[in-house]
Motif scaffolding. Structure first.
Motif, PDB file in Angstrom:
ATOM      1  N   ARG A   1       7.272 -29.999   3.478  1.00 43.14           N
ATOM      2  CA  ARG A   1       7.686 -30.473   2.017  1.00 43.14           C
ATOM      3  C   ARG A   1       6.463 -29.962   1.239  1.00 43.14           C
ATOM      4  N   ARG A   2       5.218 -29.858   1.644  1.00 41.65           N
ATOM      5  CA  ARG A   2       4.112 -29.486   0.853  1.00 41.65           C
ATOM      6  C   ARG A   2       3.541 -28.119   1.169  1.00 41.65           C
ATOM      7  N   THR A   3       4.034 -27.179   0.540  1.00 45.50           N
ATOM      8  CA  THR A   3       3.535 -25.824   0.735  1.00 45.50           C
ATOM      9  C   THR A   3       3.000 -25.369  -0.608  1.00 45.50           C
ATOM     10  N   CYS A   4       1.889 -24.811  -0.708  1.00 44.92           N
ATOM     11  CA  CYS A   4       1.069 -24.552  -1.863  1.00 44.92           C
ATOM     12  C   CYS A   4       0.810 -22.870  -1.876  1.00 44.92           C
ATOM     13  N   MET A   5       1.626 -22.045  -2.470  1.00 46.13           N
ATOM     14  CA  MET A   5       1.679 -20.584  -2.450  1.00 46.13           C
ATOM     15  C   MET A   5       0.855 -20.025  -3.744  1.00 46.13           C
ATOM     16  N   LYS A   6       0.145 -19.147  -3.392  1.00 48.45           N
ATOM     17  CA  LYS A   6      -0.766 -18.380  -4.300  1.00 48.45           C
ATOM     18  C   LYS A   6      -0.193 -16.852  -4.146  1.00 48.45           C
ATOM     19  N   MET A   7       0.694 -16.486  -5.224  1.00 47.60           N
ATOM     20  CA  MET A   7       1.543 -14.974  -5.065  1.00 47.60           C
ATOM     21  C   MET A   7       0.392 -13.986  -5.468  1.00 47.60           C
ATOM     22  N   ASP A   8       0.461 -13.012  -4.696  1.00 50.00           N
ATOM     23  CA  ASP A   8      -0.396 -11.759  -5.226  1.00 50.00           C
ATOM     24  C   ASP A   8      -0.094 -11.187  -6.504  1.00 50.00           C
ATOM     25  N   CYS A   9      -0.886 -10.889  -7.228  1.00 47.36           N
ATOM     26  CA  CYS A   9      -0.960 -10.083  -8.491  1.00 47.36           C
ATOM     27  C   CYS A   9      -1.402  -8.687  -8.120  1.00 47.36           C
ATOM     28  N   PRO A  10      -0.578  -7.668  -7.894  1.00 50.83           N
ATOM     29  CA  PRO A  10      -0.907  -6.456  -7.427  1.00 50.83           C
ATOM     30  C   PRO A  10      -1.171  -5.518  -8.599  1.00 50.83           C
ATOM     31  N   LEU A  11      -2.216  -4.523  -8.498  1.00 53.35           N
ATOM     32  CA  LEU A  11      -2.526  -3.587  -9.486  1.00 53.35           C
ATOM     33  C   LEU A  11      -1.421  -2.440  -9.746  1.00 53.35           C
ATOM     34  N   VAL A  12      -1.020  -2.236 -10.886  1.00 52.88           N
ATOM     35  CA  VAL A  12      -0.124  -1.246 -11.193  1.00 52.88           C
ATOM     36  C   VAL A  12      -0.961   0.116 -11.796  1.00 52.88           C
ATOM     37  N   GLU A  13      -1.250   1.090 -10.966  1.00 50.46           N
ATOM     38  CA  GLU A  13      -1.815   2.388 -11.685  1.00 50.46           C
ATOM     39  C   GLU A  13      -1.063   3.066 -12.564  1.00 50.46           C
ATOM     40  N   ARG A  14      -1.562   3.274 -13.475  1.00 43.76           N
ATOM     41  CA  ARG A  14      -0.993   4.280 -14.636  1.00 43.76           C
ATOM     42  C   ARG A  14      -1.967   5.276 -15.056  1.00 43.76           C
ATOM     43  N   ASP A  15      -2.249   5.602 -16.274  1.00 42.54           N
ATOM     44  CA  ASP A  15      -2.957   6.663 -16.635  1.00 42.54           C
ATOM     45  C   ASP A  15      -4.227   6.322 -17.587  1.00 42.54           C
ATOM     46  N   SER A  16      -4.700   5.111 -17.662  1.00 45.47           N
ATOM     47  CA  SER A  16      -5.535   4.678 -18.649  1.00 45.47           C
ATOM     48  C   SER A  16      -7.052   4.368 -18.047  1.00 45.47           C
ATOM     49  N   VAL A  17      -7.329   4.912 -16.843  1.00 45.73           N
ATOM     50  CA  VAL A  17      -8.335   4.842 -16.000  1.00 45.73           C
ATOM     51  C   VAL A  17      -8.701   6.231 -15.568  1.00 45.73           C
ATOM     52  N   ALA A  18      -9.988   6.610 -15.803  1.00 50.60           N
ATOM     53  CA  ALA A  18     -10.712   7.912 -15.097  1.00 50.60           C
ATOM     54  C   ALA A  18     -11.900   7.622 -14.422  1.00 50.60           C
ATOM     55  N   ALA A  19     -12.196   8.282 -13.566  1.00 47.19           N
ATOM     56  CA  ALA A  19     -13.420   8.204 -12.802  1.00 47.19           C
ATOM     57  C   ALA A  19     -14.704   8.350 -13.747  1.00 47.19           C
ATOM     58  N   ARG A  20     -15.568   7.667 -13.719  1.00 47.79           N
ATOM     59  CA  ARG A  20     -16.958   7.588 -14.531  1.00 47.79           C
ATOM     60  C   ARG A  20     -17.578   8.966 -14.302  1.00 47.79           C
ATOM     61  N   SER A  21     -17.584   9.349 -13.310  1.00 51.86           N
ATOM     62  CA  SER A  21     -18.392  10.959 -13.254  1.00 51.86           C
ATOM     63  C   SER A  21     -17.514  11.953 -14.066  1.00 51.86           C
ATOM     64  N   LEU A  22     -16.342  11.861 -14.509  1.00 52.78           N
ATOM     65  CA  LEU A  22     -15.507  12.660 -15.349  1.00 52.78           C
ATOM     66  C   LEU A  22     -16.050  12.472 -16.907  1.00 52.78           C
ATOM     67  N   ILE A  23     -16.592  11.400 -17.119  1.00 50.43           N
ATOM     68  CA  ILE A  23     -16.859  10.939 -18.566  1.00 50.43           C
ATOM     69  C   ILE A  23     -18.082  11.783 -19.183  1.00 50.43           C
TER      70      ILE A  23
END
Length: 346
Positions: free
Chosen positions: A324-346
């Motif tokens: 009767r009592r189940t407390c679920m915390k559902m995962d919030c996964p990362l969605v990788e696209r193109d707005s992040v670059a490695a700091r070494s490239l900056i």
């Protein structure tokens, strides 16, 4: 001997990602909505991918008439403030239909008298199986007393006494995943544009941000954290302020996609290339995130999956197959696209 893990059921989100369309488009196609402006090529592609994943798209030829189905009431405080509510309703409705139930949706607008009238009306319906009690903002709630004897699952909310099963997004892990992604790319000065502190999601995303920094022994700098209001204008204003600091951040984590869009515009105005000179991560994975320039790396808020879980848990309760009592915390996964670059490239 360890039992093999049960394979995860495919979702509309899975289909949308593979087909390159929105979850709303998938819903229109899967549910055979007449008059929907979806091209034949898109429709056929969505159906093909759905069948390949094993998602049920071919309804039984003779479904039970509506009067013979049990009723699940979806009771929420608000529907119109964001697209998130409709996504959770889609998940709840699909799960209900697959279990020969109908979903009836009511929005109370936080009016106690109206909520009381709805509850009284639905309790008089002999077809009532149970209630999904939802909120637009994650928060603690007080369940209406008349529901005490009715199977009820809480969606995007919880009670402090934990007397009801509930499902909420794992916001701490979502904030942690976003910040760790930037840290793994080599960034050390990471600005955080958050929502209002009194909102539970904002407080937990900040906690995830701070936990990620601590794993790399990076001191928390309050100058890098700004409190916005979830709107594009707030993201723009706070990004401008952060980027004007003498030791400006090389990356920005925004607590929703709208503020991230404002941050992208601020970067453009300052002639900073994203991701070449500034990395940006959003949160929610709204449809617009894939169409920004560049497409936005973000964190998925699992609205559809939470809606499905709430309904399936409710039905399992009624059938005696779930505690009767189940407390679920559902995962919030990362969605990788193109707005992040490695700091070494900056």
């Amino acid at each position: 001997m360890r039992k093999p893990e049960r394979p995860r059921r495919p979702t509309m989100t899975d289909i949308a990602k593979l087909a390159g369309v929105s979850q709303s488009t998938v819903s229109l196609v899967i549910n055979h909505m007449s008059g929907a402006k979806v091209s034949s090529a898109t429709r056929n592609n969505v159906l093909r991918i759905a069948r390949e994943l094993g998602y049920p798209v071919d309804r039984p030829g003779h479904p039970a008439p509506p009067a013979a189905r049990s009723l699940i009431v979806y009771l929420t405080d608000e529907l119109s403030t964001s697209p998130h509510a409709m996504q959770t309703i889609d998940g709840a409705r699909d799960a209900a239909w697959e279990h020969d139930c109908l979903l009836s949706v009511y929005a109370t607008r936080n009016d106690p008298a109206y909520e009381q009238a709805i509850v009284a009306r639905m309790l008089a319906d002999p077809a009532l199986l149970g209630v999904v009690y939802a909120t637009i903002f994650t928060r603690a709630v007080t369940v209406p007393p008349p529901l005490a004897g009715v199977p009820t699952v809480l969606l995007n909310c919880h009670t402090r006494d934990r007397l009801y099963s509930s499902v909420v997004p794992s916001e701490v892990l979502g904030g942690f995943a976003a910040t760790m992604h930037l840290l793994d790319a080599g960034h050390r000065r990471i600005g955080f544009i958050n929502g209002e502190a009194w909102i539970e999601a904002a407080a937990e995303r900040l906690k995830g941000y701070r936990q990620a920094l601590s794993t790399r022994d990076i001191p928390f700098d309050p100058l890098l954290v700004r409190e916005g209001d979830w709107q594009v204008s707030a993201g723009h204003a706070h990004a401008q302020a952060l980027l004007a600091l003498p030791d400006a951040p090389t990356a920005l984590f925004c607590a929703n996609d709208l503020m991230a869009i404002g941050a992208l515009e601020a970067a453009r105005e300052r002639r900073l290339q994203v991701p070449g000179q500034l990395s940006v991560v959003g949160y929610d994975d709204q449809d617009i995130a894939r169409y920004t320039q560049p497409p936005l790396t973000t964190v998925l808020l699992p609205n559809y999956e939470m809606g499905r879980w709430a309904t399936e848990n409710l039905i399992a309760q009624v059938n005696g197959g779930s505690p009767r009592r189940t407390c679920m915390k559902m995962d919030c996964p990362l969605v990788e696209r193109d707005s992040v670059a490695a700091r070494s490239l900056i």
